[in-house]
Scaffold this motif. Sequence first.
Motif, PDB file in Angstrom:
ATOM      1  N   ASP A 287       0.855  -1.194   0.000  1.00  9.50           N
ATOM      2  CA  ASP A 287       0.000   0.000   0.000  1.00  9.50           C
ATOM      3  C   ASP A 287       0.884   1.235   0.000  1.00  9.50           C
ATOM      4  O   ASP A 287       1.808   1.354   0.814  1.00  9.50           O
ATOM      5  N   VAL A 288       0.576   2.181  -0.899  1.00 10.24           N
ATOM      6  CA  VAL A 288       1.391   3.379  -1.063  1.00 10.24           C
ATOM      7  C   VAL A 288       0.491   4.600  -1.090  1.00 10.24           C
ATOM      8  O   VAL A 288      -0.614   4.557  -1.642  1.00 10.24           O
ATOM      9  N   GLU A 289       0.962   5.688  -0.488  1.00  6.69           N
ATOM     10  CA  GLU A 289       0.250   6.965  -0.563  1.00  6.69           C
ATOM     11  C   GLU A 289       1.227   8.056  -0.980  1.00  6.69           C
ATOM     12  O   GLU A 289       2.394   8.042  -0.564  1.00  6.69           O
ATOM     13  N   ALA A 290       0.722   8.973  -1.802  1.00  3.77           N
ATOM     14  CA  ALA A 290       1.514  10.128  -2.265  1.00  3.77           C
ATOM     15  C   ALA A 290       2.815   9.697  -2.922  1.00  3.77           C
ATOM     16  O   ALA A 290       3.886  10.249  -2.658  1.00  3.77           O
ATOM     17  N   GLY A 291       2.718   8.677  -3.785  1.00  4.95           N
ATOM     18  CA  GLY A 291       3.904   8.217  -4.494  1.00  4.95           C
ATOM     19  C   GLY A 291       4.914   7.505  -3.630  1.00  4.95           C
ATOM     20  O   GLY A 291       6.027   7.228  -4.073  1.00  4.95           O
ATOM     21  N   GLY A 292       4.534   7.209  -2.381  1.00  3.60           N
ATOM     22  CA  GLY A 292       5.443   6.540  -1.457  1.00  3.60           C
ATOM     23  C   GLY A 292       6.110   7.474  -0.476  1.00  3.60           C
ATOM     24  O   GLY A 292       6.780   7.012   0.455  1.00  3.60           O
ATOM     25  N   VAL A 293       5.951   8.766  -0.662  1.00  2.00           N
ATOM     26  CA  VAL A 293       6.579   9.728   0.261  1.00  2.00           C
ATOM     27  C   VAL A 293       5.839   9.760   1.592  1.00  2.00           C
ATOM     28  O   VAL A 293       6.449   9.777   2.666  1.00  2.00           O
ATOM     29  N   LYS A 294       4.529   9.728   1.550  1.00  2.00           N
ATOM     30  CA  LYS A 294       3.727   9.787   2.779  1.00  2.00           C
ATOM     31  C   LYS A 294       3.649   8.432   3.472  1.00  2.00           C
ATOM     32  O   LYS A 294       3.757   8.345   4.706  1.00  2.00           O
ATOM     33  N   LEU A 295       3.441   7.364   2.685  1.00  2.00           N
ATOM     34  CA  LEU A 295       3.278   6.039   3.291  1.00  2.00           C
ATOM     35  C   LEU A 295       3.732   4.943   2.337  1.00  2.00           C
ATOM     36  O   LEU A 295       3.441   4.980   1.143  1.00  2.00           O
ATOM     37  N   ILE A 296       4.454   3.977   2.893  1.00  2.00           N
ATOM     38  CA  ILE A 296       4.742   2.703   2.231  1.00  2.00           C
ATOM     39  C   ILE A 296       4.500   1.616   3.267  1.00  2.00           C
ATOM     40  O   ILE A 296       5.136   1.600   4.320  1.00  2.00           O
ATOM     41  N   ARG A 297       3.552   0.740   2.976  1.00  2.00           N
ATOM     42  CA  ARG A 297       3.263  -0.366   3.892  1.00  2.00           C
ATOM     43  C   ARG A 297       3.352  -1.678   3.104  1.00  2.00           C
ATOM     44  O   ARG A 297       2.650  -1.872   2.115  1.00  2.00           O
ATOM     45  N   ILE A 298       4.231  -2.568   3.548  1.00  2.00           N
ATOM     46  CA  ILE A 298       4.427  -3.854   2.882  1.00  2.00           C
ATOM     47  C   ILE A 298       4.147  -4.970   3.871  1.00  2.00           C
ATOM     48  O   ILE A 298       4.741  -5.020   4.950  1.00  2.00           O
TER      49      ILE A 298
ATOM     50  N   HIS B 213      -0.501 -10.041  15.138  1.00  2.00           N
ATOM     51  CA  HIS B 213      -0.055 -10.178  13.746  1.00  2.00           C
ATOM     52  C   HIS B 213       0.031 -11.657  13.390  1.00  2.00           C
ATOM     53  O   HIS B 213       0.515 -12.459  14.190  1.00  2.00           O
ATOM     54  N   PRO B 214      -0.449 -12.041  12.205  1.00  2.00           N
ATOM     55  CA  PRO B 214      -0.273 -13.437  11.781  1.00  2.00           C
ATOM     56  C   PRO B 214       1.175 -13.704  11.398  1.00  2.00           C
ATOM     57  O   PRO B 214       2.001 -12.777  11.376  1.00  2.00           O
ATOM     58  N   CYS B 215       1.491 -14.948  11.079  1.00  2.00           N
ATOM     59  CA  CYS B 215       2.860 -15.291  10.689  1.00  2.00           C
ATOM     60  C   CYS B 215       3.266 -14.480   9.455  1.00  2.00           C
ATOM     61  O   CYS B 215       2.581 -14.477   8.442  1.00  2.00           O
ATOM     62  N   GLY B 216       4.372 -13.791   9.571  1.00  2.00           N
ATOM     63  CA  GLY B 216       4.826 -12.919   8.500  1.00  2.00           C
ATOM     64  C   GLY B 216       5.276 -11.587   9.061  1.00  2.00           C
ATOM     65  O   GLY B 216       5.454 -11.429  10.280  1.00  2.00           O
ATOM     66  N   THR B 217       5.449 -10.609   8.195  1.00  2.00           N
ATOM     67  CA  THR B 217       5.985  -9.308   8.613  1.00  2.00           C
ATOM     68  C   THR B 217       5.263  -8.179   7.900  1.00  2.00           C
ATOM     69  O   THR B 217       4.936  -8.279   6.716  1.00  2.00           O
ATOM     70  N   THR B 218       5.030  -7.092   8.654  1.00  2.00           N
ATOM     71  CA  THR B 218       4.532  -5.855   8.062  1.00  2.00           C
ATOM     72  C   THR B 218       5.502  -4.733   8.404  1.00  2.00           C
ATOM     73  O   THR B 218       5.840  -4.525   9.573  1.00  2.00           O
ATOM     74  N   VAL B 219       5.962  -4.032   7.365  1.00  2.00           N
ATOM     75  CA  VAL B 219       6.843  -2.892   7.558  1.00  2.00           C
ATOM     76  C   VAL B 219       6.101  -1.652   7.081  1.00  2.00           C
ATOM     77  O   VAL B 219       5.598  -1.611   5.954  1.00  2.00           O
ATOM     78  N   GLU B 220       6.035  -0.648   7.964  1.00  2.00           N
ATOM     79  CA  GLU B 220       5.325   0.590   7.623  1.00  2.00           C
ATOM     80  C   GLU B 220       6.292   1.761   7.729  1.00  2.00           C
ATOM     81  O   GLU B 220       6.895   2.000   8.776  1.00  2.00           O
ATOM     82  N   MET B 221       6.449   2.471   6.629  1.00  2.00           N
ATOM     83  CA  MET B 221       7.308   3.655   6.595  1.00  2.00           C
ATOM     84  C   MET B 221       6.461   4.883   6.302  1.00  2.00           C
ATOM     85  O   MET B 221       5.694   4.891   5.338  1.00  2.00           O
ATOM     86  N   ARG B 222       6.597   5.917   7.100  1.00  2.00           N
ATOM     87  CA  ARG B 222       5.847   7.160   6.899  1.00  2.00           C
ATOM     88  C   ARG B 222       6.813   8.353   6.808  1.00  2.00           C
ATOM     89  O   ARG B 222       7.858   8.368   7.448  1.00  2.00           O
ATOM     90  N   ASP B 223       6.396   9.325   6.016  1.00  2.00           N
ATOM     91  CA  ASP B 223       7.082  10.624   5.937  1.00  2.00           C
ATOM     92  C   ASP B 223       8.571  10.489   5.612  1.00  2.00           C
ATOM     93  O   ASP B 223       9.442  10.808   6.429  1.00  2.00           O
ATOM     94  N   LEU B 224       8.845  10.038   4.424  1.00  3.18           N
ATOM     95  CA  LEU B 224      10.232   9.872   3.998  1.00  3.18           C
ATOM     96  C   LEU B 224      10.963  11.217   3.988  1.00  3.18           C
ATOM     97  O   LEU B 224      10.440  12.224   3.501  1.00  3.18           O
TER      98      LEU B 224
END
Length: 605
Positions: A46-57, A140-151
């Motif tokens: 999931d990406v917002e604002a081209g990835g600058v505001k949010l990147i969630r994998i 969280h289920p088995c696996g990983t979520t990485v959330e990056m905000r405000d690059l």
Amino acid sequence: MSRIQLLNPRLANQIAAGEVVERPASVVKELLENSLDAGATRVDLDVEAGGVKLIRIRDNGSGIDKDDLPLAMSRHATSKIRELEDLEKVISLGFRGEALASISSVARLTLTSATDQSNSGWQVSCEGRDMQASVKPAPHPCGTTVEMRDLFFNTPARRKFLRTEKTEFSHLEEVVKRLALSRYDVAFHLRHNNRVVHSLPPAANQLEQERRLSRVCGPAFLENALHIETEAAGLKLWGWVALPTFSRSQADMQHFFVNGRMIRDKLIAHAIRQAYRDVLFHGRHPAFVLYLELDPSIVDVNVHPTKHEVRFRDGRTVHDFIFRSLHRLLAEVRPDDQVNSARLEQQQQPAEIAPQQAPISFRSGQSQPQISEGEVREQLQGYTALQSRAPTPPAFPSAAPRPVMDDNDAEIPPLGYALAQLKGVYILAENAHGLVMVDIHAAHERITYERMKTARDSQSIRSQPLLVPMTLAVSEREAACAENSSDMFAQLGMRVERVGEEALVVRELPVLLANSDVEQLVRDVLSDFMEYGSSDRMLAHIDEILATMACHGSVRANRKLTLPEMNALLRDMEATERSGQCNHGRPTWVQVSLPELDKWFLRGQ
């Protein structure tokens, strides 16, 4: 200068981020590679604002143990190598242990993960000047979520270099596409500003792989692509290469993977460019999606921080394998491959010659004539005389009528049978699929050129001594390379000898290159030998001369042909390598199907 002091962890990581994190696309690349290394079979982005505001994998990989979460955010911490020897056989995409620490130093990063052994998930984030990691429970289920905000929220000098949202997302999407092409067994789902952009299910067989390929590279690429799969000397090459007629104005559809890693390598690029050399229009670029598989111990992926470059232990073997595989594939393309029609035995039709009109030396069948350079020059003189004559009216012989066409007739050749000649330039023919239009000069040019190359290859390259041997001043490294490459020079029709620590003498050259720039040619060949272990410059120069001779020796515009001559040309095209393009890379023929013709005339609407 001020006194030497240690950098604080955040500043050190921000400096390291300069190599790893250039824009949102760089973040996505690092995080997706971690997901793939963790064995994920599904990745949601999931990406917002081209990835600058949010990147969630979010992935369904193996996850990270609670006790390892703080280490995951530290520099030079990795689960993928243990000792120096592991670098000689790296099979994972990431292994430096810098990505998460670098990203967290220039953005707000949280990582939530769970393993199949843990009862619940845990979340880690880094805070403060010293980037202390804090861990807390999180479902969280088995696996990983990485959330990056405000690059780059804390490095405004770098944020101002980011482009528009559309541009940044375009770079980010390209990263996702490339990784989707690298792993057909993984499902990829991409959303931008809550809008689904890509939803790619896993591809288990070639049909499903081609479906994904069509969605990533476009249906036009797949429609014009050839599939390849070949193995030799411990190397395996497979994938898809586009026909030369599907060339691009820029190198924007070139994807090459080594053991699943997307790379850009000069040696590989040279091998592919060499394979397309005399079938690609000047200034155009080939399109391909190719995969090279080999023992990880014979390729070094630890060459550049972005890991886009690699170094092969035996670069010459890899170069020659790729070149020969693609060169053979492109040479074997025949019109029946492109129209998907059955190939039949070629039958030469009798040719009736109109008064005052000399016959053209089209030859049907698979065999190629053996001709000498003297015969080539004699042919050219005959063609020159032929071109000086005024065009004569065509004579269509009634004794050799065109066969009646039947859509269910398996005897119809791929390019069909000639109907007429248009403006002395094009042949109009009918085949099982509809209308075929052939550029007469371009087609005959390719046929003549291929015959000349066959004669050259069968007779070896003729060389002649220079009246005055040429001495060249070179570096000691170049002189040593020339001395060690004397056999390769001989195969190219040259005799180059070392006469000093930094001097060479050129004693023989190929006959066809007698008037070339000898010094520049030798220096270019030496440069290729040192960089790629081989050179095609000599053959390229010879081929250019043969191509020019073939061009002058081919049928010119307004040359009237009889129906048997036109049909003989079509049969020759079906038997000639690379007959889909002329010597300059232009198409020699096009197919117009009946459905396309129906659309032109609005039939059935």
